[in-house]
Scaffold this active site. Sequence first.
Site, PDB file in Angstrom:
ATOM      1  N   ALA A   1       0.832  -1.210   0.000  1.00 40.12           N
ATOM      2  CA  ALA A   1       0.000   0.000   0.000  1.00 40.12           C
ATOM      3  C   ALA A   1       0.866   1.259   0.000  1.00 40.12           C
ATOM      4  O   ALA A   1       0.528   2.246  -0.669  1.00 40.12           O
ATOM      5  CB  ALA A   1      -0.940  -0.006   1.206  1.00 40.12           C
TER       6      ALA A   1
ATOM      7  N   ALA B   1       2.011   1.710  -3.529  1.00 35.72           N
ATOM      8  CA  ALA B   1       0.898   2.189  -4.356  1.00 35.72           C
ATOM      9  C   ALA B   1       0.602   3.663  -4.094  1.00 35.72           C
ATOM     10  O   ALA B   1       0.437   4.455  -5.034  1.00 35.72           O
ATOM     11  CB  ALA B   1      -0.348   1.345  -4.105  1.00 35.72           C
ATOM     12  N   GLU B   2       0.548   4.063  -2.827  1.00 35.60           N
ATOM     13  CA  GLU B   2       0.264   5.467  -2.531  1.00 35.60           C
ATOM     14  C   GLU B   2       1.403   6.368  -2.995  1.00 35.60           C
ATOM     15  O   GLU B   2       1.168   7.462  -3.505  1.00 35.60           O
ATOM     16  CB  GLU B   2      -0.009   5.701  -1.047  1.00 35.60           C
ATOM     17  CG  GLU B   2      -0.343   7.149  -0.780  1.00 35.60           C
ATOM     18  CD  GLU B   2      -1.202   7.401   0.448  1.00 35.60           C
ATOM     19  OE1 GLU B   2      -1.483   8.581   0.702  1.00 35.60           O
ATOM     20  OE2 GLU B   2      -1.579   6.441   1.131  1.00 35.60           O
ATOM     21  N   SER B   3       2.627   5.906  -2.865  1.00 35.12           N
ATOM     22  CA  SER B   3       3.774   6.697  -3.318  1.00 35.12           C
ATOM     23  C   SER B   3       3.725   6.931  -4.822  1.00 35.12           C
ATOM     24  O   SER B   3       3.872   8.065  -5.287  1.00 35.12           O
ATOM     25  CB  SER B   3       5.082   5.993  -2.943  1.00 35.12           C
ATOM     26  OG  SER B   3       5.221   5.919  -1.546  1.00 35.12           O
TER      27      SER B   3
END
Length: 141
Positions: A59, A62-64
Amino acid sequence: MQMSKDELLRRANLASKNTLMETLDIEIIDFTDETLTARMPVTPRVHQPDGVLHGGATAALAESVGSFASHIFINTEEFFVRGLEITANHLKSVKEGYIYAKASFLHRGRTTQLLDIRVTDEADNLISICRLSTITLPKKK
């Protein structure tokens, strides 16, 4: 003079110094007008106690990559980007190698953005599917 793709990638990765991205060894490796791709090594540093990739590390990758994709398409002198919500569905375990996160826009509005992030392994198997919403806000003068 316009910068080469290699120079833009070098500068993007330099911006990650002393951040979570550097801690997790996340590297931006490619981009197009519509996508941004990063990779992260799967080592014991990002494992759960039973030796497989931790969903929280996935996660974070993915957020990065999603936030960075939103960031590179704005005027950073006047605006900044923040994540609003992320969802992650983990489909397959990984013990080693690299995982790749490719963010693509589902919606690219002036204020909000919605990104689809597909996380795959080195054999292009789908590991996780994530959705990230971001918001673009004006910097205070």
